[in-house]
Design a protein around this motif. Structure first.
Motif, mmCIF file in Angstrom:
data_model
loop_
_atom_site.group_PDB
_atom_site.id
_atom_site.type_symbol
_atom_site.label_atom_id
_atom_site.label_comp_id
_atom_site.label_asym_id
_atom_site.label_seq_id
_atom_site.Cartn_x
_atom_site.Cartn_y
_atom_site.Cartn_z
ATOM 1 N N ALA A 60 -2.352 2.419 5.152
ATOM 2 C CA ALA A 60 -1.427 1.300 5.359
ATOM 3 C C ALA A 60 -1.128 0.983 6.829
ATOM 4 C CB ALA A 60 -0.136 1.559 4.586
ATOM 5 N N LEU B 198 0.821 -1.211 0.000
ATOM 6 C CA LEU B 198 0.000 0.000 0.000
ATOM 7 C C LEU B 198 0.860 1.269 0.000
ATOM 8 C CD1 LEU B 198 -2.880 -0.868 2.494
ATOM 9 C CD2 LEU B 198 -3.129 -0.283 0.085
ATOM 10 N N THR B 199 1.922 1.258 0.784
ATOM 11 C CA THR B 199 2.775 2.453 0.826
ATOM 12 C C THR B 199 3.570 2.598 -0.469
ATOM 13 O OG1 THR B 199 4.535 1.251 1.993
ATOM 14 C CG2 THR B 199 2.969 2.484 3.333
#
Length: 125
Positions: free
Chosen positions: A121, A77-78
């Motif tokens: 996240a 996600l990051t």
């Protein structure tokens, strides 16, 4: 990606400044800029608005990256969020400078989703 975002912001500033100087004249650029001037038009106006929009979103991106770093969050996600922000901002700038109205507005959502992915996240660890 945070460093790349900083470089992208500097590129926005340089492009907008040169287009502004080309439209208003370098004598105006070197002046105190206290006199009233008409709004920028054409490419110079679009570059100025693109810069302003970048300056509105970059603090949120930087804060999201710092949040992920301080929480030790490094996930897909990051990574994808940062990539979406950076490349989405480039796409948005190109479309805005080219004067493409509707697609540009849709493309604005790509970096926004990127920021939201980074913020989410730490909560989805």
């Amino acid at each position: 990606m945070l460093a790349a975002g900083i470089v992208l912001g500097m590129a926005h500033i340089i492009v907008a400044a040169h287009l502004q100087s080309a439209q208003r004249g370098y004598r105006w650029t070197a002046s105190s800029r206290e006199q009233d001037v008409p709004p920028l038009t054409g490419l110079a106006g679009r570059a100025e608005r693109t810069l302003r929009n970048y300056l509105e979103t970059f603090p949120f991106f930087a804060a999201a990256i710092l949040l992920a770093a301080t929480t030790g969050t490094h996930s897909w996600l990051t990574v994808w969020g940062a990539q979406l922000y950076f490349w989405g901002r480039i796409l948005y700038a190109i479309l805005y400078l080219a004067g493409v109205p509707l697609v540009r507005s849709i493309a604005w959502n790509v970096p926004t989703v990127g920021i939201l992915m980074i913020v989410a996240a730490p909560f989805l660890k």
